[in-house]
Design a protein around this motif. Structure first.
Motif, PDB file in Angstrom:
ATOM      1  N   ALA A   1       0.830  -1.208   0.000  1.00 29.81           N
ATOM      2  CA  ALA A   1       0.000   0.000   0.000  1.00 29.81           C
ATOM      3  C   ALA A   1       0.865   1.259   0.000  1.00 29.81           C
ATOM      4  CB  ALA A   1      -0.927  -0.007   1.214  1.00 29.81           C
ATOM      5  N   GLU A   2       1.950   1.249   0.754  1.00 32.43           N
ATOM      6  CA  GLU A   2       2.847   2.405   0.792  1.00 32.43           C
ATOM      7  C   GLU A   2       3.445   2.678  -0.577  1.00 32.43           C
ATOM      8  OE1 GLU A   2       7.186   3.621   2.687  1.00 32.43           O
ATOM      9  OE2 GLU A   2       5.956   2.127   3.723  1.00 32.43           O
ATOM     10  N   ASN A   3       3.929   1.637  -1.239  1.00 31.01           N
ATOM     11  CA  ASN A   3       4.566   1.834  -2.538  1.00 31.01           C
ATOM     12  C   ASN A   3       3.570   2.288  -3.608  1.00 31.01           C
ATOM     13  OD1 ASN A   3       7.237   1.252  -1.817  1.00 31.01           O
ATOM     14  ND2 ASN A   3       6.878  -0.947  -1.949  1.00 31.01           N
ATOM     15  N   LEU A   4       2.353   1.770  -3.559  1.00 34.20           N
ATOM     16  CA  LEU A   4       1.343   2.218  -4.521  1.00 34.20           C
ATOM     17  C   LEU A   4       0.880   3.637  -4.218  1.00 34.20           C
ATOM     18  CD1 LEU A   4      -0.615  -1.101  -4.996  1.00 34.20           C
ATOM     19  CD2 LEU A   4       0.393   0.259  -6.834  1.00 34.20           C
ATOM     20  N   THR A   5       0.824   3.992  -2.951  1.00 41.90           N
ATOM     21  CA  THR A   5       0.495   5.373  -2.592  1.00 41.90           C
ATOM     22  C   THR A   5       1.538   6.324  -3.162  1.00 41.90           C
ATOM     23  OG1 THR A   5      -0.664   4.757  -0.558  1.00 41.90           O
ATOM     24  CG2 THR A   5       0.214   6.998  -0.674  1.00 41.90           C
ATOM     25  N   LYS A   6       2.792   5.991  -2.994  1.00 44.54           N
ATOM     26  CA  LYS A   6       3.859   6.847  -3.506  1.00 44.54           C
ATOM     27  C   LYS A   6       3.824   6.928  -5.033  1.00 44.54           C
ATOM     28  CE  LYS A   6       7.028   6.103   0.371  1.00 44.54           C
ATOM     29  NZ  LYS A   6       8.281   5.463   0.839  1.00 44.54           N
ATOM     30  N   TRP A   7       3.402   5.849  -5.684  1.00 42.65           N
ATOM     31  CA  TRP A   7       3.345   5.866  -7.151  1.00 42.65           C
ATOM     32  C   TRP A   7       2.290   6.855  -7.637  1.00 42.65           C
ATOM     33  CZ3 TRP A   7       7.331   4.385  -9.616  1.00 42.65           C
ATOM     34  CH2 TRP A   7       7.294   4.195 -10.991  1.00 42.65           C
ATOM     35  N   GLY A   8       1.181   7.021  -6.892  1.00 41.28           N
ATOM     36  CA  GLY A   8       0.330   8.175  -7.103  1.00 41.28           C
ATOM     37  C   GLY A   8      -0.937   8.013  -7.895  1.00 41.28           C
TER      38      GLY A   8
ATOM     39  N   SER B   1      -4.827   6.894  -8.441  1.00 45.39           N
ATOM     40  CA  SER B   1      -5.972   6.681  -7.554  1.00 45.39           C
ATOM     41  C   SER B   1      -6.802   5.450  -7.904  1.00 45.39           C
ATOM     42  CB  SER B   1      -6.885   7.918  -7.566  1.00 45.39           C
ATOM     43  OG  SER B   1      -7.343   8.189  -8.878  1.00 45.39           O
ATOM     44  N   GLY B   2      -6.612   4.873  -9.080  1.00 40.68           N
ATOM     45  CA  GLY B   2      -7.417   3.737  -9.508  1.00 40.68           C
ATOM     46  C   GLY B   2      -6.884   2.424  -8.979  1.00 40.68           C
ATOM     47  N   VAL B   3      -6.757   2.336  -7.650  1.00 39.07           N
ATOM     48  CA  VAL B   3      -6.118   1.184  -7.015  1.00 39.07           C
ATOM     49  C   VAL B   3      -6.887   0.781  -5.762  1.00 39.07           C
ATOM     50  CG1 VAL B   3      -4.044   0.375  -5.814  1.00 39.07           C
ATOM     51  CG2 VAL B   3      -3.813   1.765  -7.877  1.00 39.07           C
ATOM     52  N   VAL B   4      -7.021  -0.529  -5.554  1.00 41.05           N
ATOM     53  CA  VAL B   4      -7.500  -1.091  -4.293  1.00 41.05           C
ATOM     54  C   VAL B   4      -6.445  -2.077  -3.818  1.00 41.05           C
ATOM     55  CG1 VAL B   4      -9.285  -2.461  -3.140  1.00 41.05           C
ATOM     56  CG2 VAL B   4      -9.921  -0.850  -4.950  1.00 41.05           C
ATOM     57  N   VAL B   5      -6.018  -1.972  -2.565  1.00 43.60           N
ATOM     58  CA  VAL B   5      -5.053  -2.898  -1.987  1.00 43.60           C
ATOM     59  C   VAL B   5      -5.793  -3.819  -1.026  1.00 43.60           C
ATOM     60  CG1 VAL B   5      -2.943  -3.152  -0.624  1.00 43.60           C
ATOM     61  CG2 VAL B   5      -3.179  -1.227  -2.207  1.00 43.60           C
ATOM     62  N   THR B   6      -5.587  -5.134  -1.170  1.00 51.69           N
ATOM     63  CA  THR B   6      -6.264  -6.117  -0.335  1.00 51.69           C
ATOM     64  C   THR B   6      -5.247  -7.039   0.327  1.00 51.69           C
ATOM     65  OG1 THR B   6      -6.552  -7.643  -2.202  1.00 51.69           O
ATOM     66  CG2 THR B   6      -8.328  -6.071  -1.779  1.00 51.69           C
ATOM     67  N   ASN B   7      -5.697  -7.717   1.380  1.00 58.54           N
ATOM     68  CA  ASN B   7      -4.860  -8.621   2.166  1.00 58.54           C
ATOM     69  C   ASN B   7      -5.608  -9.935   2.337  1.00 58.54           C
ATOM     70  OD1 ASN B   7      -4.220  -8.846   5.708  1.00 58.54           O
ATOM     71  ND2 ASN B   7      -3.033  -9.769   4.071  1.00 58.54           N
ATOM     72  N   ASN B   8      -5.460 -10.814   1.326  1.00 60.59           N
ATOM     73  CA  ASN B   8      -6.271 -12.033   1.295  1.00 60.59           C
ATOM     74  C   ASN B   8      -5.533 -13.218   0.699  1.00 60.59           C
ATOM     75  OD1 ASN B   8      -8.467  -9.694   1.100  1.00 60.59           O
ATOM     76  ND2 ASN B   8      -9.453 -11.529   1.923  1.00 60.59           N
TER      77      ASN B   8
ATOM     78  N   ALA C   1     -10.882   9.292  -1.665  1.00 67.33           N
ATOM     79  CA  ALA C   1     -11.610   9.536  -2.909  1.00 67.33           C
ATOM     80  C   ALA C   1     -11.386   8.349  -3.827  1.00 67.33           C
ATOM     81  CB  ALA C   1     -11.127  10.827  -3.566  1.00 67.33           C
ATOM     82  N   PHE C   2     -12.485   7.842  -4.388  1.00 67.13           N
ATOM     83  CA  PHE C   2     -12.404   6.640  -5.214  1.00 67.13           C
ATOM     84  C   PHE C   2     -13.135   6.887  -6.527  1.00 67.13           C
ATOM     85  CE2 PHE C   2     -13.688   2.370  -6.571  1.00 67.13           C
ATOM     86  CZ  PHE C   2     -12.466   1.714  -6.494  1.00 67.13           C
ATOM     87  N   PRO C   3     -12.589   6.397  -7.649  1.00 70.69           N
ATOM     88  CA  PRO C   3     -13.226   6.625  -8.955  1.00 70.69           C
ATOM     89  C   PRO C   3     -14.672   6.150  -8.970  1.00 70.69           C
ATOM     90  CG  PRO C   3     -11.020   5.742  -9.255  1.00 70.69           C
ATOM     91  CD  PRO C   3     -11.313   5.662  -7.789  1.00 70.69           C
ATOM     92  N   LYS C   4     -15.595   7.031  -9.353  1.00 71.38           N
ATOM     93  CA  LYS C   4     -17.029   6.735  -9.292  1.00 71.38           C
ATOM     94  C   LYS C   4     -17.420   5.544 -10.167  1.00 71.38           C
ATOM     95  CE  LYS C   4     -18.877  11.292  -8.156  1.00 71.38           C
ATOM     96  NZ  LYS C   4     -19.672  12.438  -8.654  1.00 71.38           N
ATOM     97  N   GLU C   5     -16.761   5.388 -11.285  1.00 65.03           N
ATOM     98  CA  GLU C   5     -17.192   4.353 -12.230  1.00 65.03           C
ATOM     99  C   GLU C   5     -16.975   2.942 -11.701  1.00 65.03           C
ATOM    100  OE1 GLU C   5     -14.713   4.178 -15.806  1.00 65.03           O
ATOM    101  OE2 GLU C   5     -13.293   5.490 -14.771  1.00 65.03           O
ATOM    102  N   TYR C   6     -16.209   2.806 -10.597  1.00 70.73           N
ATOM    103  CA  TYR C   6     -15.939   1.471 -10.064  1.00 70.73           C
ATOM    104  C   TYR C   6     -16.530   1.277  -8.661  1.00 70.73           C
ATOM    105  CZ  TYR C   6     -12.777   0.723 -13.970  1.00 70.73           C
ATOM    106  OH  TYR C   6     -12.252   0.573 -15.232  1.00 70.73           O
ATOM    107  N   LEU C   7     -17.550   2.031  -8.315  1.00 68.17           N
ATOM    108  CA  LEU C   7     -18.134   1.905  -6.977  1.00 68.17           C
ATOM    109  C   LEU C   7     -18.779   0.542  -6.752  1.00 68.17           C
ATOM    110  CD1 LEU C   7     -19.695   5.452  -6.449  1.00 68.17           C
ATOM    111  CD2 LEU C   7     -17.693   4.466  -5.305  1.00 68.17           C
ATOM    112  N   SER C   8     -19.426  -0.008  -7.760  1.00 69.36           N
ATOM    113  CA  SER C   8     -20.039  -1.333  -7.594  1.00 69.36           C
ATOM    114  C   SER C   8     -18.970  -2.405  -7.437  1.00 69.36           C
ATOM    115  CB  SER C   8     -20.943  -1.650  -8.787  1.00 69.36           C
ATOM    116  OG  SER C   8     -22.072  -0.802  -8.788  1.00 69.36           O
TER     117      SER C   8
ATOM    118  N   VAL D   1      -7.405   7.260  -3.303  1.00 66.60           N
ATOM    119  CA  VAL D   1      -6.410   8.178  -2.749  1.00 66.60           C
ATOM    120  C   VAL D   1      -6.889   8.691  -1.399  1.00 66.60           C
ATOM    121  CG1 VAL D   1      -7.413  10.079  -4.111  1.00 66.60           C
ATOM    122  CG2 VAL D   1      -5.149  10.349  -3.106  1.00 66.60           C
ATOM    123  N   ASP D   2      -6.033   8.607  -0.387  1.00 68.38           N
ATOM    124  CA  ASP D   2      -6.334   9.198   0.916  1.00 68.38           C
ATOM    125  C   ASP D   2      -6.301  10.714   0.760  1.00 68.38           C
ATOM    126  OD1 ASP D   2      -6.555   6.751   2.180  1.00 68.38           O
ATOM    127  OD2 ASP D   2      -4.430   6.683   2.727  1.00 68.38           O
TER     128      ASP D   2
END
Length: 485
Positions: A146-153, A155-162, A359-366, A382-383
């Motif tokens: 999550a840290e590395n993707l945050t730094k990459w910048g 917003s079209g990203v979800v990080v999961t732990n599964n 903030a999360f891209p609206k088109e992927y809310l579902s 993006v935080d």
């Protein structure tokens, strides 16, 4: 380097005596250093000299070999997400994506993603408007991801732990799945001496079976006609070609060819009696570590009636959230202020989670809703802000994001010494002319993070868990800005 005898015997039989001796000699040599630039943050005008002066990784548009290893820990531009330190061979994943993903946005899963090299790369080469789900099964490694993707910048990203099995309810969900599966790590022998000591034939047996379980768990989540990218950092055929053959036969997958240049010296399929395309990087042939990759297509053609296709149809008719829409936990006035922090706020849904707003891209809310119902979510979009006392303060992720409104905050350019102090989360003193209140610090005109300037000092808002912990500053620090001229 003393290689395990069973590895030596197997690999010599696989490659032949002459090729094996060349490989063994290469493993005694120096490991090449390579980085991949973040072209969303680095302008051509600022870094044109660098691009023309350093050897280009031929299969990666933004990859470069370095003559010397940078002092990454003490390079502010590394912490600002301007580049990622990535092994050159693994950058070949970009070719698999560029050649098999069209121009339309896709939903992609990077299943075994930490620490984030392939995820940040995928995020850079996917079509604009795509969604990347980056997953890591080990909890502390998911935080690093999550840290590395945050730094990459992006917003079209979800990080999961599964675990891969946790994705079972997401049938026909992803257009692309990257499985950089855990392996016996033979390709890391030169880079990591521990990999040599931990290698065993028994572990190879465990790995190829575990790899098949991972693919079996995730295969139903791939849409008909979707792309599976399979990769390892090992040499043996059990974890590589034999697994590709098994996926082909078990699931009816089509193994796809990639267009490559002969100058890249990539080795093909080493499995006797099979002619499907596969791509091997051997250190004595290519400038990089050991790597294997193959691309497979799931049979069938998506007709838009899959789960994700139905969601997209519904989303087309969804009314976007306007400026006056209500967001629980944030007043209308506060939300209006937060919206001004993004360059294109109408493209995002603002989501409150406790004392944090993202903030999360609206088109992927579902899609996000479906992910939340099945998975442990580490980070979304993006935080934007966090509540401190009675005030909403900008989150560090906002400073890192390319979605940031460049005119939302006062800026103050700082030098290298101040930048290192800031990254250590030490006290920062700005110039007397610096404005009071929230200030975005920049280094070489690149956003580094926020402070709250109160005059005699500036409160450091850098994340505590990300700080440079070393109090020692080595002599002769070599950073990206130094070698760009």
């Amino acid at each position: 380097m003393e290689l395990p005898s069973s590895f030596t015997d197997y690999t010599r039989a696989l490659l032949g005596v002459e090729e094996y001796e060349k490989l063994a000699a290469a493993l005694e040599g120096e490991q090449p250093v390579s980085i991949r630039l973040n072209e969303d943050k680095l302008s051509e005008s600022s870094f044109g000299h660098f691009r023309s002066s350093f050897e280009h990784v031929p299969w990666s548009a933004a990859g470069y070999y370095l003559d010397k290893r940078l002092t990454f820990t003490f390079d502010p531009l590394f912490h600002a997400g301007c580049y990622y330190v990535q092994e050159a061979s693994s950058m070949f994943v970009g070719q698999a994506l560029r050649q098999n993903v069209g121009e339309e946005p896709v939903v992609m899963l990077d299943l075994c993603a930490a620490p984030g090299g392939k995820s940040t790369h995928a995020r850079s080469v996917l079509p604009a408007g795509s969604l990347l789900v980056a997953n890591e099964v080990i909890r502390n490694r998911s935080q690093i991801l999550a840290e590395n993707l945050t730094k990459w910048g992006d917003s079209g990203v979800v990080v999961t732990n599964n675990d891969p099995a946790d994705f079972s309810s997401l049938t026909d969900f992803f257009d692309v799945v990257l499985t950089d599966v855990p392996c016996s790590g033979e390709g890391m022998f030169r880079k990591d001496p521990v990999a040599v000591s931990e290698w065993s034939g028994e572990n190879v047996e465990i790995c190829w079976q575990r790899q098949r379980r991972i693919v079996t768990d995730i295969w139903p989540c791939l849409k008909p006609g979707g792309i599976l990218i399979y990769s390892t950092c090992t040499y043996n055929t059990k974890e590589n070609e034999e697994n590709i053959r098994w996926i082909r036969d078990e699931f009816g997958a089509e193994v796809l060819p990639l267009e490559i240049s002969a100058d890249w010296n990539i080795t093909g399929n080493l499995l006797s009696g099979e002619d499907f395309p596969a791509y091997r990087f051997l250190p004595h042939r290519t400038k990089g570590e050991g790597f294997f990759l193959a691309v497979l297509r799931k049979p069938g053609v998506s007709d838009g009636n899959t789960w994700a296709g139905q969601v997209k149809s519904r989303e087309k008719g969804r009314k976007p959230q306007g400026k006056g829409a209500k967001t629980p936990g944030v007043s209308k006035e506060q939300l209006s202020a937060l919206r001004e922090w993004l360059a294109a706020p109408d493209n995002y849904e603002f989501i409150v989670n406790g004392n944090n707003v993202s903030a999360f891209p609206k088109e992927y809310l579902s899609e996000l809703s479906a992910l939340r119902s099945s998975l442990r979510i580490v980070q979304t979009g993006v935080d934007v802000a966090e509540l401190k006392g009675k005030d909403w303060m900008p989150a560090h992720g906002l400073a890192m994001s390319i979605a940031l409104n460049p005119y939302a905050f006062a800026r103050e350019e700082i030098g290298r010494g101040q930048a290192i102090n800031y990254l250590r989360k030490e006290a920062v003193v700005l110039s007397e002319t610096a404005p009071r209140g929230i200030v975005l610090l920049t280094y070489k005109q690149i956003p580094l993070g926020f402070v709250k300037n109160i005059g005699n000092r500036a409160n450091n808002l850098y994340p505590q868990e990300w700080r440079i912990r070393s109090g020692y500053l080595p002599e002769g620090v070599l950073e990206l800005a130094t070698i760009t001229g």
